[in-house]
Enzyme design. Sequence first.
Site, PDB file in Angstrom:
ATOM      1  N   HIS A 130       0.819  -1.220   0.000  1.00 43.21           N
ATOM      2  CA  HIS A 130       0.000   0.000   0.000  1.00 43.21           C
ATOM      3  C   HIS A 130       0.848   1.264   0.000  1.00 43.21           C
ATOM      4  CE1 HIS A 130      -4.054  -1.766   0.673  1.00 43.21           C
ATOM      5  NE2 HIS A 130      -3.299  -2.806   0.992  1.00 43.21           N
ATOM      6  N   ASP A 147       3.509   9.395  -0.927  1.00 38.50           N
ATOM      7  CA  ASP A 147       2.316   8.666  -0.511  1.00 38.50           C
ATOM      8  C   ASP A 147       2.084   7.528  -1.494  1.00 38.50           C
ATOM      9  OD1 ASP A 147       0.056   8.199   1.055  1.00 38.50           O
ATOM     10  OD2 ASP A 147      -0.524  10.312   1.061  1.00 38.50           O
TER      11      ASP A 147
HETATM   12  P1  ADQ Z   1      -2.977   6.153   4.810  1.00 36.25           P
HETATM   13  O1  ADQ Z   1      -1.581   6.662   4.932  1.00 36.25           O
HETATM   14  O2  ADQ Z   1      -3.684   5.975   6.100  1.00 36.25           O
HETATM   15  O3  ADQ Z   1      -3.047   4.790   3.982  1.00 36.25           O
HETATM   16  P2  ADQ Z   1      -4.927   7.542   2.942  1.00 36.25           P
HETATM   17  O4  ADQ Z   1      -4.875   6.849   1.652  1.00 36.25           O
HETATM   18  O5  ADQ Z   1      -4.965   9.004   2.764  1.00 36.25           O
HETATM   19  O6  ADQ Z   1      -3.717   7.301   3.916  1.00 36.25           O
HETATM   20  O7  ADQ Z   1      -6.227   7.027   3.688  1.00 36.25           O
HETATM   21  C1  ADQ Z   1      -6.652   7.554   4.861  1.00 36.25           C
HETATM   22  C2  ADQ Z   1      -8.128   7.285   5.121  1.00 36.25           C
HETATM   23  O8  ADQ Z   1      -8.384   7.804   6.404  1.00 36.25           O
HETATM   24  C3  ADQ Z   1      -9.039   8.027   4.143  1.00 36.25           C
HETATM   25  O9  ADQ Z   1     -10.189   7.262   3.910  1.00 36.25           O
HETATM   26  C4  ADQ Z   1      -9.400   9.323   4.898  1.00 36.25           C
HETATM   27  O10 ADQ Z   1     -10.680   9.854   4.651  1.00 36.25           O
HETATM   28  C5  ADQ Z   1      -9.318   8.893   6.335  1.00 36.25           C
HETATM   29  N1  ADQ Z   1      -8.808  10.022   7.156  1.00 36.25           N
HETATM   30  C6  ADQ Z   1      -7.624  10.632   7.068  1.00 36.25           C
HETATM   31  N2  ADQ Z   1      -7.520  11.612   7.991  1.00 36.25           N
HETATM   32  C7  ADQ Z   1      -8.675  11.617   8.655  1.00 36.25           C
HETATM   33  C8  ADQ Z   1      -9.187  12.386   9.732  1.00 36.25           C
HETATM   34  N3  ADQ Z   1      -8.456  13.348  10.317  1.00 36.25           N
HETATM   35  N4  ADQ Z   1     -10.428  12.120  10.160  1.00 36.25           N
HETATM   36  C9  ADQ Z   1     -11.140  11.131   9.603  1.00 36.25           C
HETATM   37  N5  ADQ Z   1     -10.715  10.354   8.592  1.00 36.25           N
HETATM   38  C10 ADQ Z   1      -9.500  10.600   8.126  1.00 36.25           C
HETATM   39  C11 ADQ Z   1      -2.115   3.901   3.316  1.00 36.25           C
HETATM   40  C12 ADQ Z   1      -1.122   4.566   2.356  1.00 36.25           C
HETATM   41  C13 ADQ Z   1      -1.865   5.384   1.315  1.00 36.25           C
HETATM   42  C14 ADQ Z   1      -2.881   4.490   0.567  1.00 36.25           C
HETATM   43  C15 ADQ Z   1      -3.743   3.723   1.560  1.00 36.25           C
HETATM   44  C16 ADQ Z   1      -4.626   2.697   0.876  1.00 36.25           C
HETATM   45  O11 ADQ Z   1      -0.210   5.384   3.073  1.00 36.25           O
HETATM   46  O12 ADQ Z   1      -0.971   5.973   0.389  1.00 36.25           O
HETATM   47  O13 ADQ Z   1      -3.703   5.306  -0.231  1.00 36.25           O
HETATM   48  O14 ADQ Z   1      -2.952   3.028   2.514  1.00 36.25           O
HETATM   49  O15 ADQ Z   1      -3.876   1.851   0.068  1.00 36.25           O
END
Ligand code: ADQ
Length: 474
Positions: free
Chosen positions: A154, A362
């Site tokens: 991921h 990311d």
């Molecule tokens: P993450 O690094 O956790 O995931 P991301 O892809 O942005 O990052 O997903 C985060 C999820 O958490 C999103 O659904 C978002 O809405 C939610 N979120 C983030 N901040 C929040 C907040 N303050 N309050 C509520 N909800 C929040 C890892 C990798 C990413 C990859 C994903 C999936 O680092 O690059 O996209 O896995 O593969």
Amino acid sequence: MGRLVVVSNRTANLAKKNQAGGLTVGIIDALRSQGGLWMGWDGNVQDAVGDLRRSEHGNISILTTPLTNAEHEQYYLGFSNKVLWPAFHNRLDLMDYRTEFVDRYSAVNERFAKLLAPQLENDDVIWIHDYHLMPMAAELRKLGIDNRIGFFLHIPFPPVDVFSAVPRHPWLRYCLLQYDLVGFQTLNDVHNFHRYLEEHSDADIISPELVRVRERTVHIGHYPIGIDVKQFAQTSSKPDDAVELERMRRKVLRRFQLISADRLDYSKGLPHRIKAFRKFLDLYPEYQGHAEYLQIASPSREDVSAYGDIRAELEQLAGAVNGKFADFNWAPIQYINRSIPRTKLAPLFKSSLIGLITPLRDGMNLVAKEYVAAQDDSDPGILILSKFAGAAEELREAILVNPYNIQEVAEAIHKAATMPLEERQLRHRKLLRRVTDHDAQWWQRKYLNALLGHAEQQAQSSGRLAPAEAHPNV
Ligand code: ADQ
């Protein structure tokens, strides 16, 4: 195809209705359609080694186990989050390697494999997720498990020089080459992995998607993860009184909102983003009193010191901007240090003119896709996206920026704030199409089809148990 068996660091709570995140949505969907198991850590930490607990949810069984204190310290916080996470996000300066970390990482993967093996049936298809569990296939193969096993990373796969600076990287390579399919988020990750294999292994690279090492064939591909577009769009359209009131207040006062939501992680580039917003207010003073930046940053991995440092830096920077620019009736930055429910997040995205998503690195970044899905087609907001987020490979109609270049991001904010409606609509239409075409269901189908197809070829052309290469004793 037999049952699907998924192993990831954490499993989802299937009792919860509105599931967050593409990983959870995609996996639940796949598990429901063919039945299967999902195994992971239950989130608890205790002194003694715990058993495997099983709960049934229709045709899905959830298997969980707690971690011991030492496992949590050395496998989870240690090798996973103080070595692999920083290194894979190009932050070798934050890498804190200790031999006990990697030893425990290996031991936990071995323990998980031993818990899982007795649960498996011959035609199960096994899908392992993310950097915590890279050695799972190697451990399962040691136990004689001959099933199809795929891996999906991921987070980004780093450039060759960076990966080769990770201690024990030959062992990690050996582990990855025990899978039938190694899946990445982007083409760039695939290229990085290839270049690494070219320089550091004797693998025979037959094509960009096919590597042969001794008798084994390993398939490589990129499968960009998506979101549940329909569900997110619906959630964004459900009225939220507080969000609506704020939107009306801004309208009356001729103000607009920029929004970001992230885990509070140094890879997300939050300090750079605040500096860029400050620069924007300096360069374009006519927006003082009119632009409001809402940063929602949920606490994350607070036991790792680098995360405490970023939090302190962020609070100091946001405080300084508010101290310099705020007036009695306007504060430029609103900073919320907690997770907020999706029922609030989605309408907040919808009511914000600019989504400012500028990670330094990311794997994908689902927030960028969620921001697009939440917009009103007739008056959509504009996405400013880091070119170093995996999502930038697909979301080319966003305003793409280099997050390290503060001036460039400040100018991008100005460009977004002044963009005519027709251009916003045009960009949004194209972005929404791509986010909709490549949603969470598409992602899991594409990956699993590849795993099934390639595994058949592998079984026909070679002995499945042939090791990909000799185990490197390093
Ligand atoms: P993450 O690094 O956790 O995931 P991301 O892809 O942005 O990052 O997903 C985060 C999820 O958490 C999103 O659904 C978002 O809405 C939610 N979120 C983030 N901040 C929040 C907040 N303050 N309050 C509520 N909800 C929040 C890892 C990798 C990413 C990859 C994903 C999936 O680092 O690059 O996209 O896995 O593969």
